[in-house]
Design a protein around this motif. Structure first.
Motif, mmCIF file in Angstrom:
data_model
loop_
_atom_site.group_PDB
_atom_site.id
_atom_site.type_symbol
_atom_site.label_atom_id
_atom_site.label_comp_id
_atom_site.label_asym_id
_atom_site.label_seq_id
_atom_site.Cartn_x
_atom_site.Cartn_y
_atom_site.Cartn_z
ATOM 1 N N HIS A 211 0.803 -1.219 0.308
ATOM 2 C CA HIS A 211 0.125 0.063 0.255
ATOM 3 C C HIS A 211 0.692 1.395 -0.185
ATOM 4 C CE1 HIS A 211 -3.678 -2.047 1.583
ATOM 5 N NE2 HIS A 211 -3.634 -2.475 -0.037
ATOM 6 N N ASP A 212 2.203 1.307 0.730
ATOM 7 C CA ASP A 212 3.108 2.216 0.978
ATOM 8 C C ASP A 212 3.262 2.695 -0.511
ATOM 9 O OD1 ASP A 212 2.504 2.864 3.353
ATOM 10 O OD2 ASP A 212 4.527 2.424 3.941
ATOM 11 N N THR A 213 3.246 1.520 -1.498
ATOM 12 C CA THR A 213 4.311 2.126 -2.464
ATOM 13 C C THR A 213 3.307 2.623 -4.137
ATOM 14 O OG1 THR A 213 5.746 0.279 -2.732
ATOM 15 C CG2 THR A 213 4.990 0.688 -5.337
ATOM 16 N N VAL A 214 1.729 1.896 -3.545
ATOM 17 C CA VAL A 214 0.678 2.542 -4.508
ATOM 18 C C VAL A 214 0.604 4.084 -3.856
ATOM 19 C CG1 VAL A 214 -1.878 1.952 -4.535
ATOM 20 C CG2 VAL A 214 -0.135 -0.732 -4.628
ATOM 21 N N ARG A 215 -0.263 4.254 -2.754
ATOM 22 C CA ARG A 215 0.255 5.265 -1.803
ATOM 23 C C ARG A 215 1.492 6.639 -3.300
ATOM 24 N NH1 ARG A 215 -0.913 3.131 2.278
ATOM 25 N NH2 ARG A 215 -3.161 3.463 3.006
ATOM 26 N N ALA A 216 2.202 6.088 -3.081
ATOM 27 C CA ALA A 216 3.185 7.507 -3.333
ATOM 28 C C ALA A 216 3.618 7.030 -5.020
ATOM 29 C CB ALA A 216 4.643 6.296 -3.098
ATOM 30 N N THR A 217 2.834 5.858 -5.290
ATOM 31 C CA THR A 217 2.406 6.078 -6.697
ATOM 32 C C THR A 217 1.638 7.708 -7.774
ATOM 33 O OG1 THR A 217 3.320 4.615 -7.368
ATOM 34 C CG2 THR A 217 1.965 5.043 -9.305
ATOM 35 N N PHE A 218 0.947 6.904 -7.024
ATOM 36 C CA PHE A 218 -0.665 7.806 -6.762
ATOM 37 C C PHE A 218 -0.575 9.345 -6.368
ATOM 38 C CE2 PHE A 218 -3.133 4.304 -6.803
ATOM 39 C CZ PHE A 218 -4.343 4.839 -8.218
ATOM 40 N N ALA A 219 0.610 10.072 -5.405
ATOM 41 C CA ALA A 219 0.364 10.765 -5.175
ATOM 42 C C ALA A 219 2.003 11.805 -5.962
ATOM 43 C CB ALA A 219 1.593 11.243 -3.852
ATOM 44 N N GLN A 220 1.988 11.134 -6.658
ATOM 45 C CA GLN A 220 3.333 11.743 -8.109
ATOM 46 C C GLN A 220 2.132 12.172 -9.537
ATOM 47 O OE1 GLN A 220 5.686 8.550 -9.675
ATOM 48 N NE2 GLN A 220 7.388 8.710 -7.593
ATOM 49 N N ALA A 221 0.937 11.221 -9.051
ATOM 50 C CA ALA A 221 0.203 12.331 -9.369
ATOM 51 C C ALA A 221 -1.259 12.871 -9.152
ATOM 52 C CB ALA A 221 -0.620 11.179 -10.683
ATOM 53 N N GLY A 222 -0.258 13.438 -8.433
ATOM 54 C CA GLY A 222 -1.480 14.705 -7.282
ATOM 55 C C GLY A 222 -2.664 14.094 -6.424
ATOM 56 N N VAL A 223 -3.110 12.859 -6.294
ATOM 57 C CA VAL A 223 -3.600 12.353 -5.987
ATOM 58 C C VAL A 223 -3.747 11.503 -4.821
ATOM 59 C CG1 VAL A 223 -5.353 10.204 -6.005
ATOM 60 C CG2 VAL A 223 -4.366 11.013 -8.014
ATOM 61 N N THR A 224 -4.026 12.445 -3.603
ATOM 62 C CA THR A 224 -3.591 11.868 -2.058
ATOM 63 C C THR A 224 -5.418 12.035 -0.693
ATOM 64 O OG1 THR A 224 -3.251 14.321 -1.679
ATOM 65 C CG2 THR A 224 -1.405 12.961 -2.110
ATOM 66 N N GLU A 225 -4.827 11.716 -0.623
ATOM 67 C CA GLU A 225 -6.534 11.259 0.703
ATOM 68 C C GLU A 225 -6.751 12.394 0.535
ATOM 69 O OE1 GLU A 225 -7.858 9.681 5.193
ATOM 70 O OE2 GLU A 225 -5.304 9.393 4.134
ATOM 71 N N GLY A 226 -8.344 12.494 0.088
ATOM 72 C CA GLY A 226 -8.912 14.147 0.361
ATOM 73 C C GLY A 226 -9.411 14.701 -0.626
ATOM 74 N N ALA A 227 -8.791 13.909 -2.121
ATOM 75 C CA ALA A 227 -8.528 14.942 -3.161
ATOM 76 C C ALA A 227 -9.421 14.348 -3.731
ATOM 77 C CB ALA A 227 -7.892 14.799 -4.117
ATOM 78 N N ALA A 228 -10.338 14.650 -4.588
ATOM 79 C CA ALA A 228 -11.419 14.499 -5.474
ATOM 80 C C ALA A 228 -10.913 14.188 -6.483
ATOM 81 C CB ALA A 228 -12.350 15.501 -5.945
ATOM 82 N N VAL A 229 -11.034 12.802 -7.451
ATOM 83 C CA VAL A 229 -10.256 11.775 -8.456
ATOM 84 C C VAL A 229 -10.925 10.709 -9.093
ATOM 85 C CG1 VAL A 229 -9.626 9.902 -6.266
ATOM 86 C CG2 VAL A 229 -7.959 9.937 -8.800
ATOM 87 N N ALA A 230 -11.204 10.943 -10.114
ATOM 88 C CA ALA A 230 -11.965 9.952 -11.271
ATOM 89 C C ALA A 230 -10.935 8.974 -12.427
ATOM 90 C CB ALA A 230 -12.824 11.021 -12.205
ATOM 91 N N ALA A 231 -11.453 8.211 -12.482
ATOM 92 C CA ALA A 231 -10.830 7.694 -13.790
ATOM 93 C C ALA A 231 -11.355 7.365 -14.942
ATOM 94 C CB ALA A 231 -10.135 6.362 -13.044
ATOM 95 N N TYR A 232 -10.645 7.186 -16.209
ATOM 96 C CA TYR A 232 -10.682 6.913 -17.193
ATOM 97 C C TYR A 232 -10.139 6.297 -18.152
ATOM 98 C CZ TYR A 232 -8.602 9.914 -20.190
ATOM 99 O OH TYR A 232 -7.995 11.179 -21.428
ATOM 100 N N CYS A 233 -10.633 5.548 -19.340
ATOM 101 C CA CYS A 233 -9.295 4.503 -19.967
ATOM 102 C C CYS A 233 -10.159 4.532 -21.183
ATOM 103 C CB CYS A 233 -9.377 2.961 -19.282
ATOM 104 S SG CYS A 233 -10.976 2.533 -19.142
ATOM 105 N N GLY A 234 -10.017 2.669 -22.227
ATOM 106 C CA GLY A 234 -10.346 2.772 -23.332
ATOM 107 C C GLY A 234 -11.560 2.807 -23.057
ATOM 108 N N SER A 235 -12.251 1.896 -22.707
ATOM 109 C CA SER A 235 -13.742 1.848 -22.245
ATOM 110 C C SER A 235 -14.455 1.611 -21.689
ATOM 111 C CB SER A 235 -14.284 1.110 -23.527
ATOM 112 O OG SER A 235 -13.558 -0.688 -23.655
ATOM 113 N N GLY A 236 -13.774 2.075 -20.179
ATOM 114 C CA GLY A 236 -14.420 1.577 -18.827
ATOM 115 C C GLY A 236 -14.041 0.687 -18.349
#
Length: 277
Positions: A211-236
């Protein structure tokens, strides 16, 4: 409770006769019909679930490749799987959880206790556990699902999202940059979206990283606890995979189910290219 279940945990649940329904959601871009693989060997008792027709529906290109089913359609499918009121669900695939995550995302919204088998069918086989080759047809269930869709963004909401939160494009970097587009009419990304491929969160066997590694990866993209976040891909589909991982580390996320397939098929939508949002 974790969103994931290990092979050992699932084997124990099945041996005790616990009220759990296992669903096989094998689907990949290069192999969208997973039924032949299911019939070649699946977790005993698992019901095959066709992602294209039961975890999505079909419409116009401007709706994307995998529009959401209605709650009534999903409920009818879940009853076909034999799901009864109060049952738990374990979903798995052979694509590091990407397809199984679509089932997780929909069923979780519908009020079902659902988890994903860590490592999928490969982990089950590697553990030396029995596989079955029958086509499981259970007695119809009686589950009543809650309404789905509250965790989904419309195309207009996705367009506006970067102004107030982090919109993640979880596709491969070359598709995000607009260098290649194998499926949709335009290449590029939604303006303001940040690229963070969902494959970064798992090891080669399809197990989520610590989990620490995953959190760090998201944090590099600006995603931290409390942030509003959404995701998309090719077709959902793989966007739901990112939502699954985020939920596992305690961050709620929305999904734009139309994703790039809807955006690129909708006239007048702006397209960004390159490695910057």
């Amino acid at each position: 409770m974790s969103n994931f279940v290990t092979v050992a945990e699932l084997s124990e649940l099945l041996s005790t006769g616990a009220p759990v329904r296992v669903i096989d959601v094998r689907w990949r871009l290069d192999r969208p019909d997973g039924r032949p693989d299911y019939l070649a060997g699946h977790v005993p008792g698992a019901v095959f679930v066709p992602l294209d027709t039961e975890l999505s529906t079909h419409g116009e290109p401007s709706e994307g490749r995998h529009p959401l089913p209605t709650t009534a359609e999903l409920q009818a499918s879940a009853r076909r799987w034999g799901l009864r009121q109060g049952d738990s669900v374990v979903a798995y695939d052979d694509a590091k959880g990407a397809a199984a995550a679509r089932a997780w995302w929909l069923l979780r919204q519908a009020g079902v206790d659902v988890r994903v088998l860590e490592g999928g069918i490969r982990a089950w086989r590697d553990a030396g556990l029995e596989v079955a080759t029958d086509d499981v047809t259970p007695v119809e269930g009686d589950v009543v699902l809650d309404g789905i869709g509250a965790d989904a963004l419309t195309i207009d909401e996705a367009a506006a999202f970067p102004a107030s939160g982090v919109l993640l494009d979880v596709r491969a970097p070359e598709r995000y940059r607009g260098e290649v587009e194998p499926l949709d009419p335009q290449a590029g990304h939604i303006p303001g979206a940040v690229n963070l491929p969902t494959v970064l969160h798992f090891d080669s066997a399809g197990r989520i990283l610590d989990h620490d590694t995953v959190r760090a990866t998201f944090a590099q993209a600006g995603v931290t606890e409390g942030a509003a976040v959404a995701a998309y891909c090719g077709s959902g589909v793989t966007a739901a995979h990112t939502a699954l991982v985020l939920d596992e580390i305690g961050i709620a996320a929305k999904v734009f189910p139309g994703s790039w397939s809807q955006w690129s098929n909708t006239p007048g939508r702006p397209v960004a290219v390159g490695d910057q949002p």
